[in-house]
Write an enzyme that holds these catalytic residues in place. Structure first.
Site, short mmCIF file in Angstrom:
data_model
loop_
_atom_site.label_atom_id
_atom_site.label_comp_id
_atom_site.label_asym_id
_atom_site.label_seq_id
_atom_site.Cartn_x
_atom_site.Cartn_y
_atom_site.Cartn_z
N GLY A 8 83.57 42.64 23.12
CA GLY A 8 82.67 41.82 23.93
C GLY A 8 82.11 42.66 25.07
O GLY A 8 81.91 42.20 26.19
N GLY A 11 78.63 42.05 27.40
CA GLY A 11 78.46 40.90 28.30
C GLY A 11 78.50 41.33 29.77
O GLY A 11 78.55 42.52 30.09
N GLN A 12 78.47 40.32 30.63
CA GLN A 12 78.37 40.58 32.08
C GLN A 12 79.59 41.36 32.59
O GLN A 12 79.44 42.32 33.34
CB GLN A 12 78.25 39.24 32.82
CG GLN A 12 77.81 39.37 34.26
CD GLN A 12 78.13 38.13 35.10
OE1 GLN A 12 78.79 37.20 34.64
NE2 GLN A 12 77.67 38.12 36.33
N ASP A 34 81.09 45.36 20.22
CA ASP A 34 80.36 44.09 20.39
C ASP A 34 79.74 43.72 19.06
O ASP A 34 79.57 44.56 18.18
CB ASP A 34 79.29 44.25 21.47
CG ASP A 34 78.92 42.90 22.09
OD1 ASP A 34 79.45 42.58 23.17
OD2 ASP A 34 78.12 42.17 21.48
N ILE A 35 79.35 42.44 18.96
CA ILE A 35 78.70 41.97 17.73
C ILE A 35 77.26 42.47 17.64
O ILE A 35 76.67 42.51 16.56
CB ILE A 35 78.80 40.42 17.66
CG1 ILE A 35 78.52 39.91 16.25
CG2 ILE A 35 77.87 39.77 18.68
CD1 ILE A 35 78.94 38.48 16.03
N TYR A 142 85.36 24.67 27.03
CA TYR A 142 85.71 26.01 27.50
C TYR A 142 87.05 26.00 28.23
O TYR A 142 87.94 26.82 27.96
CB TYR A 142 84.58 26.47 28.42
CG TYR A 142 84.76 27.80 29.10
CD1 TYR A 142 84.88 28.98 28.39
CD2 TYR A 142 84.76 27.87 30.51
CE1 TYR A 142 85.00 30.20 29.04
CE2 TYR A 142 84.86 29.09 31.16
CZ TYR A 142 85.00 30.24 30.43
OH TYR A 142 85.12 31.44 31.08
N LYS A 146 90.55 27.87 27.29
CA LYS A 146 91.20 28.85 28.19
C LYS A 146 92.62 28.40 28.53
O LYS A 146 93.54 29.22 28.61
CB LYS A 146 90.36 29.03 29.47
CG LYS A 146 89.06 29.80 29.23
CD LYS A 146 89.34 31.23 28.80
CE LYS A 146 88.10 32.01 28.49
NZ LYS A 146 88.37 33.34 27.92
C1 AKB Z 1 81.35 29.77 33.69
O1 AKB Z 1 80.63 29.31 34.60
O2 AKB Z 1 81.51 29.22 32.59
C2 AKB Z 1 82.12 31.04 33.97
C3 AKB Z 1 83.50 30.77 34.47
C4 AKB Z 1 83.71 30.22 35.82
O3 AKB Z 1 84.44 30.99 33.76
N1 AKB Z 1 81.41 31.85 34.89
#
Ligand code: AKB
Length: 316
Positions: A8, A11-12, A34-35, A142, A146
């Site tokens: 990855g 990415g940023q 990376d992909i 998300y 996590k």
């Molecule tokens: C997002 O906004 O999804 C990310 C994070 C806080 O993990 N920057």
């Protein structure tokens, strides 16, 4: 000899992490993966490989054949994009992690870095100075991925001795590559519009305070955590990490000190609900105590640097 793989890498976080690790360990020791079929210009000073984090067999073969000793697994969908594609987000955010944890369990990898996020917290979490250990009921796809990932990291450490380390990143602010798909992205976009001399339309309301951090601090924290002696790492789920917390209105006021004509308007969308479920500020005493974390960049310095460096031609 350490051989590091960053999955990855375009990415940023990946872009800056690859460059910092190459400075520290040598260009050839740090493989960017990376992909994306093309190696980004910024990463052309060292090896690049096309890898899909979901292609378990290819990832396994590469890590074993290349005798990789450390993996930074950064490939993930962020909060806003994940809400639009929940099943794929779950698959991407979890499957890659299992592949790497299993390889470490089998003895092929010595150390793993896996990023978590403030998204592991939810609406029932205390929102101010959020403790390391507290109620965690994330309400986003998300955040759920996590939170589950953190549990698996701790499990693999406790059961199999896998040396996996993690940070709950706040919103990250940088100018070397654009962020994508996060709820905190407004705090980067704002600089491009300000430099273009445009009015900025913010997708969060003016008083939505969120934890944020300048990228250089985040990269330093990541490397410090990974370089710390194993015995100092007491948290094997993920460490809270705090930099600067601010609202869109506070950020706009700081930008106005440099660009007095800058204007902002507020048009909250679906990301407002995500922001409302997250902490406003974070307590990171554990990271400070265990491995000596300390941030360097206050809001004023971060704004000064961003306004100097963002390239307004990168955005429309
Ligand atoms: C997002 O906004 O999804 C990310 C994070 C806080 O993990 N920057």
């Amino acid at each position: 000899m350490e051989k590091i793989l960053i999955i990855g890498s375009s990415g940023q976080i990946g872009t800056e992490l690859v460059l910092s690790l190459r400075k520290l360990k040598g260009n050839d020791q740090v493989i960017a993966a990376d992909i994306k079929p093309e190696c980004p210009d910024a990463l052309k000073n060292g090896p690049y490989v096309v890898l899909n984090a979901l292609d378990r067999e290819k990832v396994r073969r590469f890590i074993i054949d290349e005798q990789i000793t450390q993996v930074y697994l950064l490939a993930a969908l962020l909060s806003a994009t994940a809400e639009k594609n929940p099943h794929f987000a779950w698959e991407l955010n979890m499957e890659g992690l299992f592949t790497i944890l299993e390889l470490a369990k089998e003895g092929h990898i010595q150390k793993i870095f896996w990023p978590s996020s403030i998204a592991v917290f939810g609406p029932t979490t205390p929102r101010v100075n959020t403790p390391q250990y507290t109620v965690m009921e994330p309400s986003t796809v998300y955040g759920i991925s996590k939170q589950a990932g953190e549990r698996w990291c701790e499990y693999y450490f406790n059961k199999f001795g896998v040396d996996v380390r993690s940070i709950r990143y706040p919103g990250l602010i940088s100018y070397t590559s654009l962020p994508g798909g996060g709820t905190t992205d407004y705090a980067v976009d704002i600089f491009y519009q300000a430099k273009k001399g445009r009015k900025f339309s913010c997708f969060l309301s003016e008083n939505s305070g969120l934890p944020m951090m300048y990228m250089e601090d985040a990269i330093r924290a990541t490397i410090e955590l990974m370089e710390a002696p194993k015995e100092q790492i007491k948290v094997r789920s993920s460490y809270n990490l705090s930099g600067i917390s601010f609202t869109p209105a506070e950020l706009a006021a700081e930008i106005k000190k440099h660009l007095p004509q800058f204007e902002i308007e507020y048009a909250p969308d679906f990301r407002q609900a995500i922001a409302d479920s997250w902490p406003q500020s974070i307590n990171d005493d554990a990271a400070r105590m265990d491995w000596g974390w300390k941030e360097k960049y206050p809001l004023s310095k971060m704004v000064e640097i961003m306004l100097e460096h963002v390239n307004p031609d990168w955005v429309q």
